[in-house]
Design a protein around this motif. Structure first.
Motif, PDB file in Angstrom:
ATOM      1  N   ALA A  38       0.839  -1.204   0.000  1.00 56.14           N
ATOM      2  CA  ALA A  38       0.000   0.000   0.000  1.00 56.14           C
ATOM      3  C   ALA A  38       0.870   1.250   0.000  1.00 56.14           C
ATOM      4  O   ALA A  38       0.599   2.229  -0.729  1.00 56.14           O
ATOM      5  N   ARG A  39       1.921   1.249   0.822  1.00 58.01           N
ATOM      6  CA  ARG A  39       2.821   2.412   0.847  1.00 58.01           C
ATOM      7  C   ARG A  39       3.572   2.545  -0.480  1.00 58.01           C
ATOM      8  O   ARG A  39       3.848   3.655  -0.935  1.00 58.01           O
ATOM      9  N   GLU A  40       3.877   1.419  -1.112  1.00 57.86           N
ATOM     10  CA  GLU A  40       4.543   1.453  -2.408  1.00 57.86           C
ATOM     11  C   GLU A  40       3.642   2.117  -3.450  1.00 57.86           C
ATOM     12  O   GLU A  40       4.089   2.971  -4.228  1.00 57.86           O
ATOM     13  N   ARG A  41       2.354   1.734  -3.469  1.00 64.22           N
ATOM     14  CA  ARG A  41       1.412   2.342  -4.424  1.00 64.22           C
ATOM     15  C   ARG A  41       1.302   3.843  -4.200  1.00 64.22           C
ATOM     16  O   ARG A  41       1.332   4.638  -5.141  1.00 64.22           O
ATOM     17  N   ALA A  42       1.180   4.225  -2.919  1.00 61.83           N
ATOM     18  CA  ALA A  42       1.027   5.646  -2.590  1.00 61.83           C
ATOM     19  C   ALA A  42       2.269   6.441  -2.987  1.00 61.83           C
ATOM     20  O   ALA A  42       2.172   7.549  -3.536  1.00 61.83           O
ATOM     21  N   ALA A  43       3.433   5.877  -2.723  1.00 59.33           N
ATOM     22  CA  ALA A  43       4.679   6.576  -3.059  1.00 59.33           C
ATOM     23  C   ALA A  43       4.835   6.723  -4.567  1.00 59.33           C
ATOM     24  O   ALA A  43       5.298   7.763  -5.062  1.00 59.33           O
ATOM     25  N   PHE A  44       4.446   5.675  -5.318  1.00 61.65           N
ATOM     26  CA  PHE A  44       4.529   5.740  -6.776  1.00 61.65           C
ATOM     27  C   PHE A  44       3.613   6.842  -7.305  1.00 61.65           C
ATOM     28  O   PHE A  44       3.997   7.637  -8.180  1.00 61.65           O
ATOM     29  N   ALA A  45       2.392   6.913  -6.761  1.00 59.64           N
ATOM     30  CA  ALA A  45       1.457   7.958  -7.177  1.00 59.64           C
ATOM     31  C   ALA A  45       2.005   9.346  -6.857  1.00 59.64           C
ATOM     32  O   ALA A  45       1.853  10.295  -7.646  1.00 59.64           O
ATOM     33  N   GLU A  46       2.663   9.491  -5.712  1.00 63.84           N
ATOM     34  CA  GLU A  46       3.224  10.791  -5.335  1.00 63.84           C
ATOM     35  C   GLU A  46       4.334  11.213  -6.292  1.00 63.84           C
ATOM     36  O   GLU A  46       4.440  12.387  -6.654  1.00 63.84           O
ATOM     37  N   LEU A  47       5.157  10.258  -6.702  1.00 62.53           N
ATOM     38  CA  LEU A  47       6.222  10.590  -7.652  1.00 62.53           C
ATOM     39  C   LEU A  47       5.646  11.008  -9.005  1.00 62.53           C
ATOM     40  O   LEU A  47       6.133  11.953  -9.629  1.00 62.53           O
ATOM     41  N   ILE A  48       4.600  10.316  -9.446  1.00 64.24           N
ATOM     42  CA  ILE A  48       3.944  10.701 -10.707  1.00 64.24           C
ATOM     43  C   ILE A  48       3.351  12.085 -10.585  1.00 64.24           C
ATOM     44  O   ILE A  48       3.476  12.922 -11.494  1.00 64.24           O
ATOM     45  N   ALA A  49       2.705  12.364  -9.442  1.00 65.60           N
ATOM     46  CA  ALA A  49       2.099  13.679  -9.230  1.00 65.60           C
ATOM     47  C   ALA A  49       3.156  14.770  -9.248  1.00 65.60           C
ATOM     48  O   ALA A  49       2.939  15.871  -9.786  1.00 65.60           O
ATOM     49  N   ALA A  50       4.324  14.485  -8.685  1.00 69.27           N
ATOM     50  CA  ALA A  50       5.397  15.475  -8.651  1.00 69.27           C
ATOM     51  C   ALA A  50       5.899  15.783 -10.048  1.00 69.27           C
ATOM     52  O   ALA A  50       6.270  16.929 -10.347  1.00 69.27           O
TER      53      ALA A  50
END
Length: 225
Positions: free
Chosen positions: A210-222
């Motif tokens: 779950a943290r991996e998915r969230a972190a990946f989404a944050e990097l895409i958003a950045a």
């Protein structure tokens, strides 16, 4: 007793007691901790001055310890190792020459251990009636597996760079370990920090995913900002 230099995105921290093979005192450990606390570079290289990486705890310090002081010294070493492990960026142990005891433990706390052909490693504590108390009994089996950890820690034997690579104790053997730091400095620094944090995550599998998915989404958003 600890020196530091910067080269772009890479900061090099040098254990600087070559006359003592960079053996670690309380002062050296505190200097190392404060130097890391002040560092902001995405990549840090930890190395030793002279012909050794680090001979471990200074035996003159060990000889003067009583039980209470021994516990405090172990706690300080553990804290410094956790500081290395938790650094907000990648830490590379550039091991050239001997790494012994506490020197091995500092290297184990780093994200990558890169050795020169001249590097050697030994958990020598058992030969002195001691053992690695700076997190070595936790990190060594995690990195090389329980069987190899038992062999190294119970015998105190020395392994060269080739065997260290075979065991997984180091990730590369090269004439110039700092070249690996240059490779790390060339990647996206935000992604580097994120991936390190995820790989260090000690939660259960579902929480980590779950943290991996969230972190990946944050990097895409950045990237979209």
């Amino acid at each position: 007793m600890v020196g530091t230099t910067a080269d772009g995105a890479v900061r090099t921290i040098t254990l600087d007691r070559p006359e003592k093979r960079n053996a670690l005192t309380r002062e050296t450990l505190r200097d190392l901790e404060s130097t890391l606390a002040d560092a902001t570079a995405p990549v840090v290289v930890l190395r030793g001055a002279g012909e050794a990486f680090c001979a471990g705890a200074d035996l003159d310090v060990i000889a003067g310890l009583d039980a209470d002081a021994a516990g405090e010294f172990a706690a300080l070493g553990q804290h410094v190792a956790r500081t290395i492990e938790g650094y907000d960026g990648a830490v590379v142990a550039a091991v050239d020459g001997a790494a012994r005891g506490g020197g091995v433990e500092l290297a184990l706390a780093c994200d990558l251990r890169v050795a020169t052909p001249a590097a050697t490693f030994a958990e020598t504590g058992v030969r002195l009636g001691l053992f690695g108390a700076w997190g070595g009994t936790v990190r060594l089996p995690r990195i090389v597996g329980e069987s190899a950890a038992m062999d190294l820690a119970l015998t105190g034997r020395t392994v060269d760079a080739t065997e260290a690579l075979r065991l997984g104790l180091v990730s590369r053997v090269t004439d110039e370990p700092r070249q690996v730091a240059s490779e790390l400095a060339a990647v996206d620094h935000g992604a580097l920090r994120t991936v390190k944090g995820l790989l260090r995550d000690g939660g259960d599998r579902e929480q980590r995913e779950a943290r991996e998915r969230a972190a990946f989404a944050e990097l895409i958003a950045a990237r979209e900002d």
